[in-house]
Design a protein around this motif. Structure first.
Motif, PDB file in Angstrom:
ATOM      1  N   ASP A   1       0.834  -1.209   0.000  1.00 27.19           N
ATOM      2  CA  ASP A   1       0.000   0.000   0.000  1.00 27.19           C
ATOM      3  C   ASP A   1       0.865   1.254   0.000  1.00 27.19           C
ATOM      4  O   ASP A   1       0.528   2.261  -0.640  1.00 27.19           O
ATOM      5  CB  ASP A   1      -0.919  -0.015   1.228  1.00 27.19           C
ATOM      6  N   TYR A   2       1.984   1.195   0.698  1.00 27.02           N
ATOM      7  CA  TYR A   2       2.887   2.355   0.740  1.00 27.02           C
ATOM      8  C   TYR A   2       3.594   2.548  -0.595  1.00 27.02           C
ATOM      9  O   TYR A   2       3.595   3.655  -1.157  1.00 27.02           O
ATOM     10  CB  TYR A   2       3.912   2.164   1.860  1.00 27.02           C
TER      11      TYR A   2
ATOM     12  N   HIS B   1       0.751   3.161  -3.451  1.00 30.11           N
ATOM     13  CA  HIS B   1      -0.203   4.263  -3.308  1.00 30.11           C
ATOM     14  C   HIS B   1       0.245   5.366  -2.361  1.00 30.11           C
ATOM     15  O   HIS B   1      -0.444   6.382  -2.223  1.00 30.11           O
ATOM     16  CB  HIS B   1      -1.562   3.714  -2.820  1.00 30.11           C
TER      17      HIS B   1
ATOM     18  N   LYS C   1       0.230   5.205   0.807  1.00 26.61           N
ATOM     19  CA  LYS C   1      -0.662   5.208   1.961  1.00 26.61           C
ATOM     20  C   LYS C   1       0.001   4.522   3.155  1.00 26.61           C
ATOM     21  O   LYS C   1       0.671   3.495   3.000  1.00 26.61           O
ATOM     22  CB  LYS C   1      -1.968   4.490   1.624  1.00 26.61           C
TER      23      LYS C   1
END
Length: 539
Positions: A501-502, A505, A507
């Protein structure tokens, strides 16, 4: 102790009294040789990066010795040996790459990886693009590996004859005699002299700061405006140096199994803390073996397993297995169980077989492997040069003797072995630097991600907490009650989800998050896995 993350509760020092270095020894220098960090080396890095951006990297078929086949391609980048003299001697770093597999609209640039060390290479890392845990990331990123300065074909460093480095069998006493200590002191002095003789004036330039500067030149050579980097183990330390020196050049950074960057701990006190943490991880392994006594017959309690281990040590001291595996080789093989619990079934099976009269599994796992001598000696030479150059070390043997004797009373498993590995730094003949005070102000650096296992021994958990404190705005993901060293892209789906996710995106949680531990290994999992894939055991 070399901290290398495998591809794919830690005790504090408490009341133990350890020597703290209050002043640098003679010959210590500032990181830039007495100049301001914003002057000579900073200017030299900018010059080298501009030159690398113009030249780029010509990728093509990888040299046969790399053992890398298509779609992996290889190239090189030149960096100054001495960043204060960017037009002087240049050294060549090897680089490998697999292009992003997804459509061009999804491409996010290059992801550069370093697995630690000092002395480890990530030239094989692009092969991870085919693994399930990395496939989504590999759709968006070119997967890039490289050999840092001194490593493998990147201006290789050597300190002694490789055959001498891997000579076996050897002893590994947990409470060494005076005579044994004198022998190891003599070896450490000879090793330090060998490094100085073989490398000459170049020796002083193998440092973590130069590894960070090389990373900046590599970024430019790859054509990336900003760096996306994942460093594991020691790679987190020079990654943190990069973030401190070049915060505006950072896009995204992942620090997996973080070295404690506190300057007072680089590197002598970090190694003491590491030796203490290994004792807890060794206990974890023995408890697991005891839990599976029906399989291994090594003892139904951790204490009984320890006694079985001592029986093996004593037998090997009297008669080395295969003429090559003595207590030293046994210890080196068992050290891997403190790094990664996927070694637990393999090592337990070897101990069990040996006590039943079959030494072959232990010989296969612990004997020096033919053809690896040069690589092993090279990795150790780079490790030693970087750690000895990076910071002041005690130069009085009595300091080492006092600290390690005290520590070995409560943490005998790894203390003296770790001390012998680092002892050449007491007799080092190149100037030592003062460590940089790692850190960034809030808002100066994009959000970075820190991954840490709570019981990691090679990089104790307190290092992750210290790194988060120093890199303002960073986010910490903890794998609770687990001790694997290097957890990103491994066997914890929760950790991998945060990592993906990091990187894909940008995030992250607000500040911290936790993952439950990955399952303990099945006592026959490696046998079953090897049989299913029809592959030999990996040691």
């Amino acid at each position: 102790m070399r901290t290398v993350a495998k591809f794919g509760a830690v005790a504090g020092l408490g009341s133990l009294v350890l020597t703290t270095l209050t002043a640098p020894p003679a010959g210590a220098v500032h990181p830039t040789g007495g100049a301001s960090p914003a002057s000579a080396e900073a200017h030299g890095t900018a010059v080298a990066a501009e030159r690398a951006a113009a030249a780029g990297i010509v990728f093509g078929a990888c040299p046969k010795e790399e053992g890398l086949a298509e779609p992996v391609t290889c190239g090189t980048v030149e960096v100054p040996l001495d960043y204060a003299d960017p037009s002087g001697r240049q050294i060549t770093l090897t680089v490998s790459r697999v292009r992003a597999s997804g459509p061009s609209a999804e491409r996010q640039g290059a992801l550069v990886y370093n697995p630690g060390g000092p002395g480890a290479s990530s030239m094989s890392f692009p092969m991870a693009a085919e693994l399930p845990e990395w496939k989504n990331i590999a759709r968006a990123y070119d997967i890039v590996g490289y050999a840092p300065r001194g490593v493998e074909r990147s201006a290789p460093l050597s300190c002694q004859d490789p055959a001498d480095f891997v000579r076996a069998p050897t002893q590994a006493p947990t409470h060494p005699s005076l005579a044994y200590k004198q022998e190891r002191i003599a070896q450490a002095k000879a090793y330090a002299r060998g490094c100085a003789r073989k490398a000459g004036a170049a020796l002083r330039h193998y440092t973590s700061l130069n590894n960070a500067r090389d990373l900046e030149v590599l970024r430019a050579a790859l054509g990336e405006k900003k760096l996306t980097f994942m460093g594991a183990s020691y790679g987190t330390y020079f990654g943190a140096l990069y973030a401190t020196l070049f915060p505006r050049q950072v896009r995204r950074m992942v620090f997996d199994s973080a070295v404690n960057p506190d300057p007072s701990r680089i590197w002598y006190r970090n190694n003491l803390g590491q030796s203490l943490a290994f004792e807890s991880r060794w206990a974890d392994f023995r408890a697991w073996v005891a839990k599976h006594d029906a399989t291994y017959k090594l003892g139904a309690t951790a204490q009984e397993v320890a006694r079985s281990h001592e029986r093996v040590r004593a037998a090997l001291a009297a008669k080395p297995a295969g003429g090559k595996v003595g207590p030293g080789q046994l210890h080196a093989a068992l050290l891997s169980v403190a790094y990664h619990d996927d070694y637990w079934p393999l090592r337990a099976k070897a101990l069990s077989a040996y006590l039943k009269g079959d030494p072959e599994p232990l010989i296969a796992q612990a004997a020096p492997q033919q053809g690896t001598e040069k690589a092993a000696e090279n990795a150790n030479a780079v490790y030693t040069a970087v750690e000895c150059n990076d910071a002041p070390w005690p130069e009085d043997w009595q300091t080492w003797n006092r600290d390690n004797t005290r520590l070995a009373r409560i943490a005998p498993f790894e203390t003296w072995d770790n001390a012998w590995m680092n002892l050449p730094c007491a007799f080092w003949q190149a100037p030592r630097q003062q460590p940089v005070d790692v850190g960034t102000a809030r808002g100066a650096l994009p959000t970075t991600l820190i991954l840490a296992a709570e019981r990691d021994a090679a990089t104790p958990y307190e290092g992750a907490l210290e790194l988060q404190r120093r890199l303002r705005g960073s986010v910490l993901i903890t794998e609770e009650d687990a001790g694997t060293h290097g957890i990103g892209g491994g066997n914890n789906a929760c950790v991998n989800a945060y990592l993906e996710d990091y990187l894909l995106h940008g995030k992250t949680p607000v500040r911290r998050a936790s993952c439950a531990p990955h399952p303990e290994p099945d006592p026959v999992s490696l046998d079953r896995h090897a049989e299913q894939r029809k592959l030999p055991h990996a040691v």
